[in-house]
Design a protein around this motif. Structure first.
Motif, PDB file in Angstrom:
ATOM      1  N   LYS A  51       3.462  -1.576 -11.728  1.00 44.94           N
ATOM      2  CA  LYS A  51       2.379  -1.885 -12.665  1.00 44.94           C
ATOM      3  C   LYS A  51       1.272  -0.845 -12.570  1.00 44.94           C
ATOM      4  CE  LYS A  51      -1.131  -5.239 -14.005  1.00 44.94           C
ATOM      5  NZ  LYS A  51      -2.172  -4.206 -14.160  1.00 44.94           N
ATOM      6  N   TYR A  52       0.865  -0.521 -11.334  1.00 44.76           N
ATOM      7  CA  TYR A  52      -0.228   0.426 -11.142  1.00 44.76           C
ATOM      8  C   TYR A  52       0.114   1.818 -11.662  1.00 44.76           C
ATOM      9  CZ  TYR A  52      -1.756  -3.190  -7.825  1.00 44.76           C
ATOM     10  OH  TYR A  52      -2.122  -4.378  -7.237  1.00 44.76           O
ATOM     11  N   SER A  53       1.398   2.175 -11.632  1.00 45.56           N
ATOM     12  CA  SER A  53       1.774   3.539 -12.026  1.00 45.56           C
ATOM     13  C   SER A  53       2.375   3.596 -13.425  1.00 45.56           C
ATOM     14  CB  SER A  53       2.757   4.128 -11.011  1.00 45.56           C
ATOM     15  OG  SER A  53       3.876   3.269 -10.847  1.00 45.56           O
ATOM     16  N   LEU A  54       3.484   2.903 -13.639  1.00 48.18           N
ATOM     17  CA  LEU A  54       4.215   3.030 -14.908  1.00 48.18           C
ATOM     18  C   LEU A  54       3.734   2.067 -15.986  1.00 48.18           C
ATOM     19  CD1 LEU A  54       7.820   3.458 -13.461  1.00 48.18           C
ATOM     20  CD2 LEU A  54       6.354   5.221 -14.449  1.00 48.18           C
ATOM     21  N   PHE A  55       3.608   0.784 -15.640  1.00 48.00           N
ATOM     22  CA  PHE A  55       3.244  -0.210 -16.667  1.00 48.00           C
ATOM     23  C   PHE A  55       1.872   0.086 -17.259  1.00 48.00           C
ATOM     24  CE2 PHE A  55       1.327  -4.210 -18.022  1.00 48.00           C
ATOM     25  CZ  PHE A  55       2.313  -4.723 -18.853  1.00 48.00           C
ATOM     26  N   ASP A  56       0.869   0.295 -16.398  1.00 45.02           N
ATOM     27  CA  ASP A  56      -0.480   0.571 -16.894  1.00 45.02           C
ATOM     28  C   ASP A  56      -0.532   1.878 -17.683  1.00 45.02           C
ATOM     29  OD1 ASP A  56      -1.404  -1.744 -15.775  1.00 45.02           O
ATOM     30  OD2 ASP A  56      -2.344  -0.798 -14.038  1.00 45.02           O
ATOM     31  N   SER A  57       0.193   2.891 -17.225  1.00 42.55           N
ATOM     32  CA  SER A  57       0.173   4.197 -17.900  1.00 42.55           C
ATOM     33  C   SER A  57       0.785   4.116 -19.291  1.00 42.55           C
ATOM     34  CB  SER A  57       0.922   5.233 -17.059  1.00 42.55           C
ATOM     35  OG  SER A  57       0.300   5.419 -15.818  1.00 42.55           O
ATOM     36  N   THR A  58       1.960   3.485 -19.398  1.00 42.87           N
ATOM     37  CA  THR A  58       2.602   3.389 -20.712  1.00 42.87           C
ATOM     38  C   THR A  58       1.798   2.501 -21.653  1.00 42.87           C
ATOM     39  OG1 THR A  58       4.012   1.594 -19.858  1.00 42.87           O
ATOM     40  CG2 THR A  58       4.925   3.816 -19.850  1.00 42.87           C
ATOM     41  N   GLN A  59       1.171   1.466 -21.086  1.00 44.75           N
ATOM     42  CA  GLN A  59       0.364   0.575 -21.923  1.00 44.75           C
ATOM     43  C   GLN A  59      -0.844   1.314 -22.485  1.00 44.75           C
ATOM     44  OE1 GLN A  59      -2.700  -1.476 -20.878  1.00 44.75           O
ATOM     45  NE2 GLN A  59      -2.609  -2.829 -22.634  1.00 44.75           N
ATOM     46  N   LYS A  60      -1.490   2.152 -21.649  1.00 46.68           N
ATOM     47  CA  LYS A  60      -2.643   2.929 -22.123  1.00 46.68           C
ATOM     48  C   LYS A  60      -2.205   4.024 -23.098  1.00 46.68           C
ATOM     49  CE  LYS A  60      -5.873   0.860 -19.704  1.00 46.68           C
ATOM     50  NZ  LYS A  60      -5.041  -0.254 -19.215  1.00 46.68           N
ATOM     51  N   MET A  61      -1.034   4.614 -22.865  1.00 49.08           N
ATOM     52  CA  MET A  61      -0.527   5.642 -23.787  1.00 49.08           C
ATOM     53  C   MET A  61      -0.303   5.080 -25.185  1.00 49.08           C
ATOM     54  SD  MET A  61       2.272   7.589 -21.381  1.00 49.08           S
ATOM     55  CE  MET A  61       3.040   8.402 -22.796  1.00 49.08           C
ATOM     56  N   GLY A  71       0.808  -1.211   0.000  1.00 43.22           N
ATOM     57  CA  GLY A  71       0.000   0.000   0.000  1.00 43.22           C
ATOM     58  C   GLY A  71       0.840   1.258   0.000  1.00 43.22           C
ATOM     59  N   VAL A  72       1.868   1.285   0.843  1.00 35.58           N
ATOM     60  CA  VAL A  72       2.741   2.465   0.930  1.00 35.58           C
ATOM     61  C   VAL A  72       3.438   2.723  -0.405  1.00 35.58           C
ATOM     62  CG1 VAL A  72       4.849   3.382   1.989  1.00 35.58           C
ATOM     63  CG2 VAL A  72       3.097   2.305   3.413  1.00 35.58           C
ATOM     64  N   MET A  73       4.027   1.673  -0.978  1.00 38.03           N
ATOM     65  CA  MET A  73       4.779   1.841  -2.227  1.00 38.03           C
ATOM     66  C   MET A  73       3.860   2.146  -3.404  1.00 38.03           C
ATOM     67  SD  MET A  73       7.862   1.795  -1.347  1.00 38.03           S
ATOM     68  CE  MET A  73       8.573   1.867  -2.993  1.00 38.03           C
ATOM     69  N   SER A  74       2.655   1.578  -3.410  1.00 33.19           N
ATOM     70  CA  SER A  74       1.706   1.885  -4.485  1.00 33.19           C
ATOM     71  C   SER A  74       1.316   3.351  -4.450  1.00 33.19           C
ATOM     72  CB  SER A  74       0.458   0.999  -4.355  1.00 33.19           C
ATOM     73  OG  SER A  74       0.764  -0.359  -4.527  1.00 33.19           O
ATOM     74  N   MET A  75       1.067   3.874  -3.256  1.00 36.37           N
ATOM     75  CA  MET A  75       0.730   5.289  -3.132  1.00 36.37           C
ATOM     76  C   MET A  75       1.914   6.169  -3.547  1.00 36.37           C
ATOM     77  SD  MET A  75      -1.343   5.048   0.495  1.00 36.37           S
ATOM     78  CE  MET A  75      -1.833   6.767   0.585  1.00 36.37           C
ATOM     79  N   PHE A  76       3.122   5.758  -3.152  1.00 38.78           N
ATOM     80  CA  PHE A  76       4.310   6.526  -3.509  1.00 38.78           C
ATOM     81  C   PHE A  76       4.506   6.558  -5.022  1.00 38.78           C
ATOM     82  CE2 PHE A  76       8.864   6.377  -4.593  1.00 38.78           C
ATOM     83  CZ  PHE A  76       9.253   7.634  -4.142  1.00 38.78           C
ATOM     84  N   PHE A  77       4.414   5.397  -5.666  1.00 35.93           N
ATOM     85  CA  PHE A  77       4.633   5.341  -7.114  1.00 35.93           C
ATOM     86  C   PHE A  77       3.535   6.071  -7.877  1.00 35.93           C
ATOM     87  CE2 PHE A  77       7.882   2.192  -6.313  1.00 35.93           C
ATOM     88  CZ  PHE A  77       8.747   2.346  -7.400  1.00 35.93           C
ATOM     89  N   MET A  78       2.312   6.092  -7.333  1.00 35.50           N
ATOM     90  CA  MET A  78       1.253   6.846  -7.999  1.00 35.50           C
ATOM     91  C   MET A  78       1.535   8.344  -7.967  1.00 35.50           C
ATOM     92  SD  MET A  78      -2.265   4.877  -6.982  1.00 35.50           S
ATOM     93  CE  MET A  78      -2.665   3.314  -7.748  1.00 35.50           C
ATOM     94  N   LEU A  79       2.170   8.800  -6.880  1.00 33.69           N
ATOM     95  CA  LEU A  79       2.513  10.219  -6.776  1.00 33.69           C
ATOM     96  C   LEU A  79       3.663  10.595  -7.703  1.00 33.69           C
ATOM     97  CD1 LEU A  79       2.241  10.808  -2.912  1.00 33.69           C
ATOM     98  CD2 LEU A  79       0.772  11.784  -4.680  1.00 33.69           C
ATOM     99  N   VAL A  80       4.666   9.718  -7.804  1.00 37.46           N
ATOM    100  CA  VAL A  80       5.858  10.059  -8.594  1.00 37.46           C
ATOM    101  C   VAL A  80       5.783   9.539 -10.029  1.00 37.46           C
ATOM    102  CG1 VAL A  80       7.271  10.028  -6.515  1.00 37.46           C
ATOM    103  CG2 VAL A  80       7.176   7.983  -7.940  1.00 37.46           C
TER     104      VAL A  80
END
Length: 497
Positions: free
Chosen positions: A398-408, A318-327
């Motif tokens: 995955k929640y931050s970078l992988f999903d974002s680049t895949q949708k882009m 949870g902590v790291m998912s929130m952090f990666f979503m911010l950055v």
């Protein structure tokens, strides 16, 4: 003036919700919180029950032969219900199913599980006559735990994909969505931290308190239903709160079938590469995760200790998912699409290598690979913690970078290919990605019925390396296609101007 501007800027980053938007944002945010709170609770418990009581080897069989067909059945039931009743009633029916199942499990099945299990004499006799089916037999023997695993897997995809985002789209305008949707994910992941505190408090004690865990699980489902009712009754019909919301009168098309999806994906190299990214992520993640869970079981053999450890794991996830979503958005702004898309497989390659090295280091006693550096017990503990770090980073990225680049990557496609392609890639990549690792594990265990996951680790490590290499190769290949499509789109735009 400068101070006011700075405060407004800080607020726009950390709380971009204003005025009357809170009336609909907060119920939806709490819905997401409780959905992910329950899902992480279920994920912790289902692994603890299956891994410690049946064996980590069973996960591949359950995912392939039980979860996958159940997910298809749930989708069919959902569409059938939508054809005969109002969508609001469909939610109450399916949420009622989950509420009833977990209530029955907590009050009847779990406290009396030995009374419901198949007899050991039948299991021994059947296994002796059909040794290649021994894991199917064990899974059936512990059918209450198997059913809990399957229903828990259905919870996340059903409640988030089919209901939460549909409701959010019904009451959120496009301008609000740009600010609200990222906050839903950020606050929702706080549910994982909540799970960690509950699991640690309830199970890290002399007499574990499973009643508290299951009570909070069932109460949270009831609260989700109450919040859904509030949004439907107080927000959806209020023109002031739904101003600017896009309404679609055209009947929503069902997702394509698996056969149709395969046809669409195979007709386009671009879509095929996108599907390959999802499949590679799913398969490599399962291959590493199942071996890691086997090592966690070795270090924490009881279901109470196992669940307590997984509760701590949920906290860091949870902590790291929130952090990666911010950055994550800042990373996407600072580097190219290719570099951002390579970060996830690169992280897999580095952490998977470290993980498997320490796995091998914990095998063989004095002749183990790392016996001259660390003891076998220390290597096992390091393998568990490195595996936990690998799993946390893989899901957070995955929640931050992988999903974002895949949708882009869908942006330069034409409208028809964008809509059909996205649905097809999700069906092929999502379903086969999750199932692929289970197929590999279960097939190897049927070919070598006397082997355990630990015995198969060298084969799984090699397969994992091959898949990660294919993943990285696919990123480079898709990068060329992506930038070519963008250049073509820009050239057509310039010519039209």
């Amino acid at each position: 003036m400068s101070e006011t501007f700075n405060l407004q800027s800080i607020r726009s980053i950390f709380w971009p919700i204003y005025g009357k938007e809170h009336i609909k944002f907060l119920p939806l945010a709490f819905m997401m919180f409780f959905i992910l709170f329950d899902y992480s609770m279920m994920r912790t418990l289902k692994d603890a029950l299956v891994v410690t009581e049946i064996g980590s080897e069973a996960i591949g069989f359950i995912k392939t032969y039980f979860v996958f067909p159940s997910a298809i059945l749930m989708t069919v039931v959902y569409y059938k219900l939508c054809n005969i009743m109002d969508p609001k009633r469909v939610f109450y029916v399916i949420a009622g199913f989950f509420f009833t199942y977990f209530l029955v499990f907590s009050l009847i099945l779990f406290p009396n599980v030995e009374s419901f299990m198949l007899s050991q004499s039948w299991v021994d006799a059947t296994t002796a006559s059909q040794p290649r089916l021994k894991w199917f037999i064990k899974i059936l023997q512990y059918w209450p735990y198997t059913s809990f695993y399957v229903v828990s897997e259905l919870w996340g995809s059903t409640m988030i994909s089919l209901f939460f985002w549909q409701l959010a789209n019904q009451v959120t305008s496009p301008s609000e969505a740009k600010r609200h949707y990222s906050m839903f994910g950020l606050l929702g992941n706080a549910g994982l931290i909540g799970t960690a505190f509950v699991i640690t408090y309830a199970l890290k004690r002399e007499v574990p308190n499973y009643n508290l865990v299951f009570s909070l699980l069932v109460i949270s489902i009831a609260l989700i239903v109450v919040l859904y009712f509030f949004v439907q009754s107080r927000v959806l019909g209020n023109p002031e709160l739904t101003e600017g919301v896009v309404t679609v009168t055209k009947k929503k098309k069902q997702k394509p079938s698996i056969a149709e999806s395969i046809k669409v994906v195979l007709s386009s190299k671009y879509l095929g590469l996108l599907a390959l990214l999802l499949v590679a992520y799913g398969v490599s993640n399962i291959l590493i995760e199942n071996v890691w869970k086997d090592r966690v079981r070795e270090l924490y053999p009881s279901k109470d200790a196992y669940a307590a450890f997984m509760g701590e794991y949920q906290f860091w996830l949870g902590v790291m998912s929130m952090f990666f979503m911010l950055v994550g958005t800042n990373i996407l702004r600072l580097v190219s699409w290719t570099k951002a898309a390579l970060l996830t497989p690169a992280m897999f390659a580095i952490t998977a290598t470290m993980f498997f090295v320490f796995i091998f280091g914990s095998i063989g006693g004095d002749s183990a690979l790392l016996s001259s550096v660390v003891s076998g017990a220390a290597a096992l503990q390091l393998a568990v913690y490195i595996g936990a770090g690998q799993n946390v980073l893989s899901k957070a990225t995955k929640y931050s970078l992988f999903d974002s680049t895949q949708k882009m990557a869908y942006m330069p496609l034409d409208d028809e290919l964008k809509t059909k392609g996205m649905s097809a890639v999700e069906v092929i990549g999502g379903r086969f990605g999750k199932m692929g690792g289970g197929v590999i594990n279960s097939t190897l265990l049927m070919i070598f019925p006397a082997a355990s996951l630990l015995d198969l680790t060298p084969i799984l490590a090699v397969l994992c390396v091959v898949i990660i290499v294919m993943w990285i190769t696919a990123v480079f290949s898709l990068s060329g296609e992506y930038h070519s499509a963008l250049d073509k789109q820009q050239a057509e735009g310039t010519a039209a101007a």
